[in-house]
Motif scaffolding. Structure first.
Motif, PDB file in Angstrom:
ATOM      1  N   ASP A 198       0.823  -1.209   0.000  1.00  0.00           N
ATOM      2  CA  ASP A 198       0.000   0.000   0.000  1.00  0.00           C
ATOM      3  C   ASP A 198       0.860   1.264   0.000  1.00  0.00           C
ATOM      4  N   ILE A 228       0.735   4.434  -2.531  1.00  0.00           N
ATOM      5  CA  ILE A 228       0.494   5.786  -2.004  1.00  0.00           C
ATOM      6  C   ILE A 228       1.571   6.729  -2.506  1.00  0.00           C
ATOM      7  N   PHE A 253      -7.785   0.456  -4.721  1.00  0.00           N
ATOM      8  CA  PHE A 253      -7.194   1.647  -4.112  1.00  0.00           C
ATOM      9  C   PHE A 253      -7.967   2.896  -4.521  1.00  0.00           C
ATOM     10  N   PHE A 257      -7.394   5.074   1.693  1.00  0.00           N
ATOM     11  CA  PHE A 257      -6.180   5.125   0.868  1.00  0.00           C
ATOM     12  C   PHE A 257      -5.965   6.550   0.351  1.00  0.00           C
TER      13      PHE A 257
END
Length: 317
Positions: free
Chosen positions: A166, A170, A190, A196
């Motif tokens: 993740d 990001i 996402f 997120f």
């Protein structure tokens, strides 16, 4: 007889009172092909390496590789990184590879022996012109992947999936600089996860530009305002993504205008704009009203019927 060059020599070349052979070859390296091997000495090579490294791709091949020592190799690689591929294998060490300067346009990753690669060398290579796709998978750690996506978010597709997480996605979105990466390349799970997106927003102020307007709802706006409301560029950014700008003809409303500012009237106006207006599939489900649903069908017929919430569609449509 070798003719003296008529052009002004580059400033980085030595200029002796009496022209030396090395000075002439620095100007016309192709002349080496006409010299006997006995003239191609270590001394001549060292002089060329010191003063004409920039043209070494032309003249280096005319010398015996055994004449090249570690100091010459370092000088050559600092000036012309691609020469790493022409050097004897015994000279290619981690220290030599690190002589490729940061900011180089090209990093010869294929010339680096596999046993030399580690995270530190891969990170250096990233600063010196390498793409993550140039590196062996064994050297691509999370830190290397992070460095890659900060330079170019689209490099994430060359990162081994075992390294994906993740935080990497990001970082990729936060450094995208515009919303097309989010729209076209971010995995759906996402792109539809509000937590997120909040983490993307929190990563850096510039990340606000990487989120499509249609996803920037009131909750995300409040989150961003809490984090950046005192940022000197916050007022201008809000104006850039505000309703007035979004309603201009030719402006992509779904990409540009933050969802927090959308109104029913604004959506209806953009639906009928002929150039870069608004399509039914770009309208979030929670933004629909009966008027908007009817207008979508009036403008587009049944083409986007599946994108209109079913409770706004009747048999009459």
């Amino acid at each position: 007889t070798v003719a003296w060059p008529t052009a002004t020599p580059p400033a980085d070349l030595f200029a002796p009172a009496t022209p030396t052979l090395a000075y002439l070859l620095a100007h016309k390296p192709a002349l080496l092909a006409r010299l006997p091997e006995s003239v191609r000495t270590v001394e001549l090579l060292r002089e060329l390496a010191q003063h004409a490294a920039a043209s070494a791709e032309v003249w280096l091949a005319w010398f015996d590789p055994a004449q090249i020592d570690a100091d010459m190799a370092a000088t050559l690689v600092r000036q012309t990184p691609s020469l790493l591929a022409q050097l004897p294998r015994a000279l290619i060490t981690t220290e030599l590879v690190r002589q490729v300067p940061a900011g180089s346009q090209y990093f010869p990753a294929d010339a680096v022996p596999s046993e030399l690669w580690d995270e530190a060398l891969a990170l250096h290579a990233m600063t010196a012109g390498a793409n993550v796709s140039d590196l062996p998978h064994s050297a691509i750690t999370e830190a290397v992947a992070m460095a890659a996506v900060r330079r170019n978010p689209y490099q994430i597709t060359s990162v081994p999936r075992a390294v994906w997480n993740d935080a990497l996605w990001i970082e990729a979105v936060a450094y995208a600089g515009e919303s097309s990466f989010f729209t076209n390349d971010l995995p759906y799970l996402f792109a539809t996860d509000e937590n997120f997106i909040k983490q993307v927003i929190a990563r850096r102020f510039e990340a606000l530009q990487a989120i499509p307007g249609s996803r920037f709802n009131a909750e995300l706006y409040a989150h961003a305002q809490t984090l950046y409301g005192q940022h000197p560029d916050w007022p201008a950014l809000v104006e850039q993504h505000g309703l007035a700008r979004g309603l201009d003809e030719g402006v992509d409303f779904a990409e540009q205008c933050w969802r927090a500012f959308w109104t029913e009237e604004a959506i209806l106006e953009k639906l009928v704009q002929p150039e870069r207006g608004l399509s039914p599939y770009e309208i979030p489900a929670e933004a629909y009203t009966q008027r908007i649903a009817d207008a979508c069908i009036d403008c587009h017929g049944l083409t986007w019927l599946a994108d209109i919430p079913s409770h706004f569609v009747s048999d009459e449509h």
